[in-house]
Scaffold this motif. Structure first.
Motif, PDB file in Angstrom:
ATOM      1  N   SER A 322       0.817  -1.133   0.052  1.00 30.97           N
ATOM      2  CA  SER A 322       0.173  -0.013   0.034  1.00 30.97           C
ATOM      3  C   SER A 322       0.691   1.347  -0.088  1.00 30.97           C
ATOM      4  CB  SER A 322      -1.033   0.110   1.287  1.00 30.97           C
ATOM      5  OG  SER A 322      -1.475   1.164   1.488  1.00 30.97           O
ATOM      6  N   ILE A 323       0.662   2.208  -0.884  1.00 31.98           N
ATOM      7  CA  ILE A 323       1.236   3.474  -1.003  1.00 31.98           C
ATOM      8  C   ILE A 323       0.456   4.579  -0.824  1.00 31.98           C
ATOM      9  CG2 ILE A 323       2.691   4.971  -2.473  1.00 31.98           C
ATOM     10  CD1 ILE A 323       3.937   2.369  -3.623  1.00 31.98           C
ATOM     11  N   ILE A 324       0.776   5.538   0.231  1.00 30.96           N
ATOM     12  CA  ILE A 324       0.047   6.985   0.385  1.00 30.96           C
ATOM     13  C   ILE A 324       0.896   7.905   0.293  1.00 30.96           C
ATOM     14  CG2 ILE A 324      -1.434   7.961   1.997  1.00 30.96           C
ATOM     15  CD1 ILE A 324      -1.768   5.399   3.558  1.00 30.96           C
ATOM     16  N   ALA A 325       0.629   8.697  -0.569  1.00 30.09           N
ATOM     17  CA  ALA A 325       1.324  10.127  -0.912  1.00 30.09           C
ATOM     18  C   ALA A 325       0.449  11.328  -0.617  1.00 30.09           C
ATOM     19  CB  ALA A 325       1.586  10.100  -2.482  1.00 30.09           C
ATOM     20  N   GLY A 326       1.102  12.100  -0.337  1.00 32.59           N
ATOM     21  CA  GLY A 326       0.662  13.422   0.242  1.00 32.59           C
ATOM     22  C   GLY A 326       1.077  14.345  -0.631  1.00 32.59           C
ATOM     23  N   THR A 327       0.467  15.597  -0.387  1.00 34.95           N
ATOM     24  CA  THR A 327       0.815  17.146  -1.399  1.00 34.95           C
ATOM     25  C   THR A 327       1.844  17.499  -0.830  1.00 34.95           C
ATOM     26  OG1 THR A 327      -0.509  18.032   0.013  1.00 34.95           O
ATOM     27  CG2 THR A 327      -1.342  17.589  -1.956  1.00 34.95           C
ATOM     28  N   ASN A 328       2.542  17.167   0.350  1.00 34.10           N
ATOM     29  CA  ASN A 328       3.917  17.767   0.650  1.00 34.10           C
ATOM     30  C   ASN A 328       4.903  17.043   0.038  1.00 34.10           C
ATOM     31  OD1 ASN A 328       3.151  15.554   2.228  1.00 34.10           O
ATOM     32  ND2 ASN A 328       3.676  16.426   4.069  1.00 34.10           N
ATOM     33  N   GLY A 329       4.575  15.915  -0.586  1.00 33.27           N
ATOM     34  CA  GLY A 329       5.747  15.156  -1.189  1.00 33.27           C
ATOM     35  C   GLY A 329       6.287  13.972  -0.386  1.00 33.27           C
TER      36      GLY A 329
END
Lengths: 524, 165
Positions: A322-329
Motif C-alpha cells: 500500500s502506498i499513500i502520497a501526500g501533497t507535501n511530497g
C-alpha cells in the motif's frame, strides 16, 4: 499527413539542442555592451564606453559598504541592529540585480529545468531580467540571500539561497492582509511513534502580503511570543519574506509554535496564519532487521523520520503493498502485506521511488526521485521537488536485469495514481526491455554482422520474442520486438501496450545511431 | 521609471532566456549545422539589442526577434558558401550520422519545399508558434499561414506516400 503525424515525424528529425544553454554575456558583447560586476557579486549591463567610470563608482560603493560593515561589527551592533529593525524595507528598483545563475533559474521555472527545479507545467512567467537580490533571511542559523522577480501576470517569484522558493499571483489592492506559510511549514515525523510528539515543527518560510503589516510575531502554545525579522520589498513585488527556524526545545509539546501573527503600526492584529500540526492516529510497527548477509550494498535508513503525508492523499495498492502520497511530497510505503514472491525479489535491496509525468520540450518525461534502502515493512520518505501531485510510485528490486527480464521488465511493485502514471509504467517497461535486448550479448552478432538475419535465423537465435519486420516502417506484434535491417542499419522496434512506438537504430559499427527510449530507461 | 531602451533590453533578455532552445532549434533546422545556428542566434539577439530603439511595439517583441532570426538565416543560406559547404539543401541535411535512414525521405521532402513553406513548417513544429505568431513573423495574413502549412503538409504527404509505395 495530419499535423500530429507531421509533428511526430519532425520530432525524430530535430536536433533538440537540449544540452545548449545560451550565452547572454556573448550576446551583450556582440551588441557592444559589457557585463560588469556590481556590488554584492551581481552583474550590471553597461555600454563599453562607461566601463572605467563605473568601475570606480562601484569600487567606492563597495568600499563604503565594507567600511560601514566594519564600523557596525566594531561597535558590536551589526546583527543586533538588524534584529531590532523587525521589518526591513527594501526598494525593489534600486536593489542589486540577481546573479546570472539566479536569473537563469527564474527563466527556467517556465521550462521545468533542470529536472526537479520546478514541477512540470509550472510556468509562472517570471521576468528573469528583473530579478533582484533583496536581502537575507536567517535559516537554520545561517544567513541566506533572497532573490525575487516579478512575473508577467503581476505576481512574483522568490527563491531563498540553499532553500525553497515559491511564486505568488498578483494581489488585489483591496485584498486583506495575509500571511502565507501554509505550504512552507516543515515538519518532522517519526512513523514509529504514535504520540503527539511524533510530529515536530521544524520551521517555516513564507510571505506577508500586505504593506500594512509592520510587525511579525510567532506565538507559541504556552503563551510565549517572539518577534520575527522580515524583509518587505516595495512594488512591483509588494510583499514581505520571512523565515523562522523553531528552537529544538520548542518543536513539539505544549511549547510548540501555534500562530504567526502580523500587526499594523497601531499594534492591531491584521493577519494570522495557523501552524497546524498533523495528528498521528496510529502506531506503525518497528522496522525489522534485514536477513543476515543481505543488502550490504544498500543504505539502511535506521531512525530516519519523514513528514506525515498531507491531505489530499493519493492512495494505491498492488501485490499487497500500500502506498499513500501526500501533497507535501511525503509518501508512506507499507509493505507488511506484500506477497511472498514479490518480497523475494526485493530481499537483496530495493529502490523506493515516485515520479511525476510532465512534458519537457514537447516530449513526455517522467521526473523521478527515489531512495535505495533495505526491505522494511514500512517506510516514510519525502520526495522533494516532484510537485504536489504524483503520477505513480514503485519498488524496484536489485536482482540483476538481463533480457528478456522478469515481469516483462516491469518493476516489482508498481502503483499508478493516474492514467499518465499507468501509461508511463507500460512505456517504461517496453523501453527497458528493448534496451536490455539491444545491449544483450546475444545480439552482438545481430548488431555487428550485416547482412540481415532471416526470419528463420531470428527464430533459431532468439525464439519467439523477435519478429522480422517486412519494412522499415512496419510495426511488430504486441509484446514482441521487431527487427529490420538493410545491410548498414539495424532497427529494433517495440510498441508499448499504451500504443507508443519505441525504437533503436544501430549503425554498421555497432553503435546506437538514434533512439527514442533513453528518457524512459536509464540503460545506456 | 527606467528608460524604455533598458526595459526593452530586459525584455529581449527574457525572450532569450525563455526561448533560447526554440530559436536554436529553428536556426539549426534552417541552417543544418549547430555551430552556425548557435552563431546565428547570438547574432540575431545582438542585432535586436542594437536596433531596439527602432522597435515600435506594433507587434510582439518576440515576434520581432523571430523575424530577425528567420531573415538572418535566410540571408546566410542565400549568401555564397565556401566550396566545402553544401548547397541550400544543407538546411535539412543531418550534421552527422545522427538520424536514421528511414527519415531521409522526409528530410529530402522538407528540403524540396518552397522556402516560405519550409520556414513556416519549422516555426510551427520546432518553435511551437501558433498561426497568429507565424503570420506576425513572416508578415503574411493568418489565412495565408494556414493555407501555406496545409500545402506543405500535402506536399510532404505526397512525397512520403510515393516513397513508401
Amino acid at each position: 499527413m495530419t499535423e500530429s503525424e507531421l509533428t511526430t515525424a519532425l520530432d525524430v528529425l530535430v536536433d533538440r539542442c537540449d544540452d545548449e544553454h545560451g550565452d547572454w554575456a556573448d550576446v551583450l558583447g556582440r551588441a557592444g555592451l559589457v557585463l560588469e560586476p556590481a556590488a554584492g557579486g551581481a552583474l550590471a549591463v553597461l555600454p563599453r564606453s562607461r566601463r572605467r567610470t563605473t568601475q570606480r563608482r562601484i569600487g567606492l560603493v563597495a568600499l563604503a559598504a565594507v567600511l560601514l560593515g566594519v564600523a557596525l561589527v566594531a561597535t558590536g551592533f551589526a546583527r543586533d541592529a538588524l534584529s531590532l529593525l523587525g521589518r526591513i524595507d527594501v526598494d525593489f528598483r534600486s536593489s542589486e540585480p540577481a546573479p546570472e545563475v539566479v536569473r537563469w533559474g527564474f527563466a527556467n521555472l517556465a521550462t521545468g529545468e533542470p529536472p526537479g527545479f520546478a514541477p512540470p507545467g509550472f510556468a509562472p512567467r517570471a521576468i528573469a531580467s528583473q530579478a533582484r537580490t533583496v536581502g537575507t533571511l536567517r535559516v537554520d542559523g545561517q544567513n541566506r540571500t533572497i532573490w525575487v522577480a516579478p512575473t508577467r501576470r503581476g505576481g512574483f517569484c522568490y527563491a531563498v539561497e540553499d532553500s525553497l522558493g515559491s511564486c505568488a499571483p498578483r494581489v488585489s489592492p483591496r485584498a486583506l492582509p495575509r500571511i502565507d506559510a501554509s505550504h512552507d511549514v516543515s515538519f518532522d515525523f517519526d512513523p514509529r511513534r504514535g504520540t503527539p510528539d511524533a510530529v515536530r515543527i521544524l520551521g517555516s518560510e513564507g510571505i506577508v502580503v500586505s504593506d500594512e503589516v509592520e510587525r511579525l510575531t510567532v506565538e507559541f502554545a504556552d503563551g510565549v511570543s517572539e518577534d520575527l525579522d522580515f524583509v518587505y520589498v516595495s512594488p512591483p513585488i509588494d510583499a514581505g519574506f520571512f523565515a523562522y527556524t523553531v528552537p529544538a526545545e520548542r518543536r513539539s509539546g505544549p511549547g510548540r509554535p501555534r500562530l504567526i501573527v502580523g500587526r499594523n503600526r497601531a499594534g492591531e492584529v491584521v493577519a494570522r496564519q495557523r501552524l497546524d500540526v498533523p495528528t498521528v492516529t496510529r502506531t506503525l510497527p518497528p522496522r525489522f532487521a534485514p536477513p543476515p548477509g543481505r543488502g550490504s550494498t544498500t543504505r539502511r535508513i535506521r531512525g530516519r523520520t519523514s513528514p506525515l503525508p498531507s491531505a489530499p492523499l493519493q492512495r494505491g495498492e498492488a501485490h499487497g503493498v500500500s502506498i499513500i502520497a501526500g501533497t507535501n511530497g511525503s509518501v508512506l510505503f507499507d509493505l507488511r502485506g506484500i506477497t511472498p514472491e514479490r518480497r523475494a525479489m526485493l530481499e537483496n535491496g530495493l529502490t523506493y521511488a515516485c515520479f511525476k509525468v510532465g512534458v519537457r520540450h514537447g516530449v513526455t518525461h517522467a521526473y523521478r526521485n527515489g531512495v535505495s534502502a533495505e526491505l522494511q515493512p514500512t517506510l516514510g520518505w519525502r520526495f522533494d521537488r516532484l510537485g504536489t501531485s504524483l503520477d505513480g510510485c514503485y519498488l524496484a528490486g536489485y536482482y540483476g536485469h538481463r533480457w528478456p527480464g522478469k515481469l516483462d521488465n516491469h518493476h516489482v511493485v508498481e502503483v499508478s495514481f493516474t492514467e499518465a502514471g499507468r501509461r508511463h509504467f507500460e512505456d517504461s517497461a517496453a523501453a527497458f526491455g528493448l534496451a536490455l535486448f539491444a545491449r544483450s550479448p546475444a545480439t552482438f552478432r545481430l548488431r555487428r554482422q550485416p547482412p540481415p538475419l532471416t526470419a528463420d535465423e531470428l527464430r533459431r537465435e532468439f525464439g519467439s520474442r523477435i519478429a522480422a519486420l517486412p519494412s522499415r516502417n512496419a510495426l511488430p506484434p504486441r509484446g514482441m520486438i521487431g527487427y529490420w535491417a538493410d545491410g548498414s542499419d539495424v532497427l529494433l522496434r517495440r510498441v508499448s501496450s499504451s500504443g507508443r512506438r519505441l525504437e533503436i537504430v544501430i549503425g554498421a559499427n555497432g553503435g546506437v545511431r538514434s533512439e527514442n527510449i533513453r528518457h524512459l530507461t536509464r540503460v545506456e | 521609471m527606467p528608460p524604455r531602451s533598458d526595459l526593452l533590453l530586459g525584455e529581449i533578455e527574457d525572450v532569450y532566456r525563455h526561448q533560447y532552445r526554440k530559436f536554436l532549434r529553428v536556426a539549426r533546422a534552417m541552417l543544418g549545422d549547430r555551430e552556425r545556428a548557435r552563431d546565428a542566434v547570438q547574432e540575431t539577439f545582438a542585432r535586436a539589442i542594437r536596433s531596439r530603439s527602432v522597435f515600435r511595439g506594433e507587434g510582439s517583441l518576440e515576434g520581432w526577434v523571430w523575424r530577425m532570426l528567420t531573415n538572418h538565416c535566410l540571408d546566410l543560406l542565400r549568401a555564397p558558401q565556401p566550396a566545402a559547404a553544401s548547397n541550400r539543401d544543407v538546411a535539412t541535411l543531418p550534421a552527422r550520422n545522427d538520424h536514421p535512414l528511414e527519415h531521409a525521405e522526409l528530410r529530402a521532402a522538407i528540403a524540396a519545399l518552397p522556402e516560405q513553406q519550409r520556414t513556416m513548417v519549422f516555426l510551427r513544429h520546432y518553435a511551437d508558434l501558433d498561426y497568429e505568431a507565424i503570420a506576425e513573423v513572416t508578415g503574411v495574413a493568418r489565412g495565408t499561414v494556414a493555407a501555406t502549412l496545409h500545402a506543405a503538409r500535402a506536399s510532404l504527404q505526397r512525397t512520403m506516400e510515393g516513397s513508401t509505395a
